[in-house]
Design an enzyme around this catalytic site. Structure first.
Site, mmCIF file in Angstrom:
data_model
loop_
_atom_site.group_PDB
_atom_site.id
_atom_site.type_symbol
_atom_site.label_atom_id
_atom_site.label_comp_id
_atom_site.label_asym_id
_atom_site.label_seq_id
_atom_site.Cartn_x
_atom_site.Cartn_y
_atom_site.Cartn_z
ATOM 1 C CD GLU A 105 -12.368 -1.621 12.302
ATOM 2 O OE1 GLU A 105 -12.664 -2.617 11.612
ATOM 3 O OE2 GLU A 105 -11.437 -0.871 12.023
ATOM 4 C CG HIS A 140 -12.207 -1.906 7.928
ATOM 5 N ND1 HIS A 140 -11.631 -2.505 9.012
ATOM 6 C CD2 HIS A 140 -11.413 -2.252 6.887
ATOM 7 C CE1 HIS A 140 -10.555 -3.193 8.646
ATOM 8 N NE2 HIS A 140 -10.406 -3.044 7.349
ATOM 9 C CB ALA A 164 -2.828 -0.062 9.166
ATOM 10 N NE ARG A 165 -6.987 -5.318 10.510
ATOM 11 C CZ ARG A 165 -7.243 -5.168 9.205
ATOM 12 N NH1 ARG A 165 -7.294 -3.955 8.682
ATOM 13 N NH2 ARG A 165 -7.475 -6.214 8.430
ATOM 14 C CG ASP A 167 9.026 -1.670 6.590
ATOM 15 O OD1 ASP A 167 9.490 -2.578 7.317
ATOM 16 O OD2 ASP A 167 8.106 -1.858 5.782
ATOM 17 N N GLY A 216 -11.533 1.121 3.213
ATOM 18 C CA GLY A 216 -10.329 1.302 2.385
ATOM 19 C C GLY A 216 -10.285 0.388 1.170
ATOM 20 C CB ILE A 222 -0.971 -0.009 1.206
ATOM 21 C CG1 ILE A 222 -1.980 -1.170 1.052
ATOM 22 C CG2 ILE A 222 -1.694 1.326 1.336
ATOM 23 C CD1 ILE A 222 -2.869 -1.398 2.259
ATOM 24 C CG ASP A 281 -11.111 2.721 6.339
ATOM 25 O OD1 ASP A 281 -12.303 3.087 6.353
ATOM 26 O OD2 ASP A 281 -10.693 1.744 5.693
HETATM 27 N N1 LIG Z 1 -8.667 -0.373 5.532
HETATM 28 C C1 LIG Z 1 -8.712 -1.414 4.745
HETATM 29 O O1 LIG Z 1 -9.749 -1.708 4.137
HETATM 30 C C2 LIG Z 1 -7.467 -2.256 4.533
HETATM 31 C C3 LIG Z 1 -7.349 -3.023 3.358
HETATM 32 C C4 LIG Z 1 -6.167 -3.727 3.171
HETATM 33 C C5 LIG Z 1 -5.169 -3.717 4.124
HETATM 34 N N2 LIG Z 1 -5.349 -2.989 5.261
HETATM 35 C C6 LIG Z 1 -4.288 -2.973 6.301
HETATM 36 O O2 LIG Z 1 -3.102 -2.430 5.745
HETATM 37 C C7 LIG Z 1 -1.991 -3.194 6.217
HETATM 38 C C8 LIG Z 1 -0.825 -3.037 5.247
HETATM 39 O O3 LIG Z 1 -1.167 -3.611 3.999
HETATM 40 P P1 LIG Z 1 -0.042 -3.847 2.862
HETATM 41 O O4 LIG Z 1 -0.745 -4.508 1.723
HETATM 42 O O5 LIG Z 1 0.734 -2.618 2.598
HETATM 43 O O6 LIG Z 1 0.865 -4.902 3.612
HETATM 44 P P2 LIG Z 1 2.373 -5.325 3.267
HETATM 45 O O7 LIG Z 1 2.588 -6.608 3.975
HETATM 46 O O8 LIG Z 1 2.632 -5.241 1.805
HETATM 47 O O9 LIG Z 1 3.251 -4.165 3.971
HETATM 48 C C9 LIG Z 1 3.334 -4.005 5.343
HETATM 49 C C10 LIG Z 1 4.702 -3.405 5.660
HETATM 50 O O10 LIG Z 1 4.740 -3.125 7.067
HETATM 51 C C11 LIG Z 1 6.067 -3.376 7.511
HETATM 52 N N3 LIG Z 1 6.116 -3.500 8.950
HETATM 53 C C12 LIG Z 1 5.823 -4.576 9.739
HETATM 54 N N4 LIG Z 1 6.005 -4.279 11.045
HETATM 55 C C13 LIG Z 1 6.423 -2.987 11.083
HETATM 56 C C14 LIG Z 1 6.772 -2.108 12.141
HETATM 57 N N5 LIG Z 1 6.756 -2.502 13.420
HETATM 58 N N6 LIG Z 1 7.136 -0.846 11.814
HETATM 59 C C15 LIG Z 1 7.166 -0.418 10.538
HETATM 60 N N7 LIG Z 1 6.865 -1.235 9.478
HETATM 61 C C16 LIG Z 1 6.485 -2.487 9.762
HETATM 62 C C17 LIG Z 1 6.456 -4.648 6.763
HETATM 63 O O11 LIG Z 1 7.856 -4.810 6.730
HETATM 64 C C18 LIG Z 1 5.865 -4.372 5.370
HETATM 65 O O12 LIG Z 1 6.807 -3.762 4.528
HETATM 66 C C19 LIG Z 1 -2.565 -4.614 6.333
HETATM 67 O O13 LIG Z 1 -1.825 -5.412 7.218
HETATM 68 C C20 LIG Z 1 -3.980 -4.384 6.808
HETATM 69 O O14 LIG Z 1 -3.999 -4.376 8.231
HETATM 70 C C21 LIG Z 1 -6.469 -2.262 5.489
#
Ligand SMILES: NC(=O)c1ccc[n+]([C@@H]2O[C@H](COP(=O)([O-])OP(=O)(O)OC[C@H]3O[C@@H](n4cnc5c(N)ncnc54)[C@H](O)[C@@H]3O)[C@@H](O)[C@H]2O)c1
Length: 307
Positions: free
Chosen positions: A254, A273, A224-225, A163, A275, A143, A249
């Site tokens: 939730e 939620h 994210a969460r 990261d 996104g 993302i 979001d």
């Molecule tokens: N709102 C929504 O509808 C929606 C939809 C999809 C995903 N999401 C959330 O978005 C999050 C990210 O999605 P993504 O596709 O980019 O995931 P991804 O796995 O591609 O990227 C996550 C990144 O976070 C990094 N990371 C892990 N722990 C960390 C920390 N302590 N500090 C900094 N970076 C850290 C990882 O190294 C990775 O590069 C998902 O886990 C999900 O919770 C939300």
């Protein structure tokens, strides 16, 4: 082949599944299932151990906390999710929030509807351009990479990231200026977004003193969460500074309960939620989970394998 599915997925993906497998909507004969597809349904260790014929569990989406991965490992059941299928939709949501909060869209709407304005272009709602600003991305995954691409190409922003799991070489190749400490990233960023998974390492990542490190007037987006950002701390940062505005979001509970004090703030945007909740993302995710679950059952290569 028998596959369990009892939640809404894109109708085209559901038809695609029904054309290749018998779809079962309950766990009454769990021992007969070849596959399970879930969006929010919990799959416990007890269920996995009882499903003697089970080959694969497919998660429609990313977060894996609804599936007992240890039990799946123990029973030789593959588990997969659908990486990247909704990343573009979430990235567009985040960029939309940067723009909307920079220009006070939400606050303007609320105030206009209650007749609060006596003049156009009210000085107290002076906005700011996003062009040329510094964007701080917490997490440099799928993302964040898409947000970075849009903000760099469309708005000529400087892209910074934090990261710990991305090395300097990879960060440079992705066009991120990498920061080793979250505090340092927050101190330079005008627009901050959080895109990390929920884990032991990310619960409360932004809480307590961390709020003090935001640049005065910064905008924070979290899709994210909820548990990653402390909501009491967020309220203080929005009322007393340093944050100018925030758009979330996702929340600890939730949908966000209507008596949340965050909902009293006009510099805060809350969505339930959404996104990844677009037609395109739903289609891509549905087709991906069906194809990959069926591929595993047929012994063919599949994407998104976790276990
Ligand atoms: N709102 C929504 O509808 C929606 C939809 C999809 C995903 N999401 C959330 O978005 C999050 C990210 O999605 P993504 O596709 O980019 O995931 P991804 O796995 O591609 O990227 C996550 C990144 O976070 C990094 N990371 C892990 N722990 C960390 C920390 N302590 N500090 C900094 N970076 C850290 C990882 O190294 C990775 O590069 C998902 O886990 C999900 O919770 C939300």
């Amino acid at each position: 082949m028998k596959i369990y599915l009892n939640e809404f997925i894109h109708p085209d993906a559901a038809s695609h599944l029904r054309s290749q497998a018998e779809v079962v909507t309950n766990f009454d004969h769990i021992e007969e299932l070849d596959g399970i597809i879930v969006r929010g349904t919990q799959v416990t260790g007890e269920m996995i151990r009882a499903a003697k014929n089970l080959k694969v569990i497919g998660r429609h989406g990313i977060a894996m906390n609804i599936i007992d991965l240890d039990a799946a490992r123990e029973c030789g059941v593959r588990v997969l999710n659908t990486p990247r299928t909704n990343a573009n939709s979430v990235a567009e949501y985040i960029v939309g929030c940067f723009l909307a909060m920079s220009r006070h869209f939400y606050e303007c709407n609320v105030k206009l509807r209650r007749g609060a304005f006596t003049r156009i272009a009210p000085p107290d709602l002076l906005g700011s351009d996003v062009s040329g600003k510094t964007v701080g991305l917490v997490g440099m995954g799928n993302i964040s990479q898409l947000v970075a691409k849009i903000m760099r190409n469309a708005f000529d922003c400087e892209i910074c990231g934090y990261d710990p799991f991305v090395d300097n070489e990879r960060a440079a190749a992705l066009g991120f200026k990498k920061y080793e400490r979250l505090e340092d990233l927050l101190e330079v960023s005008d627009l901050v977004n959080i895109s990390v998974p929920l884990s032991k390492g990310t619960v409360g990542l932004v809480s307590g003193d961390m709020f003090r490190h935001f640049k005065p007037g910064a905008i924070l987006v979290n899709a994210a969460r909820g548990q990653i950002v402390n909501e009491d701390g967020l309220y203080c940062a929005l009322t007393e500074g340093p944050l100018k505005a925030a758009a979330f979001d996702t929340f600890a509970v939730e949908p966000l309960p209507k008596d949340s004090k965050l909902l009293t703030l006009e510099n805060f945007s809350a969505t339930p939620h959404i996104g990844g909740n677009t037609e395109e993302a739903l289609y891509r995710t549905g087709i991906a989970v069906v194809d990959n679950v069926i591929n595993v059952i047929k012994g063919q290569p599949a994407d998104g394998i976790i276990v």
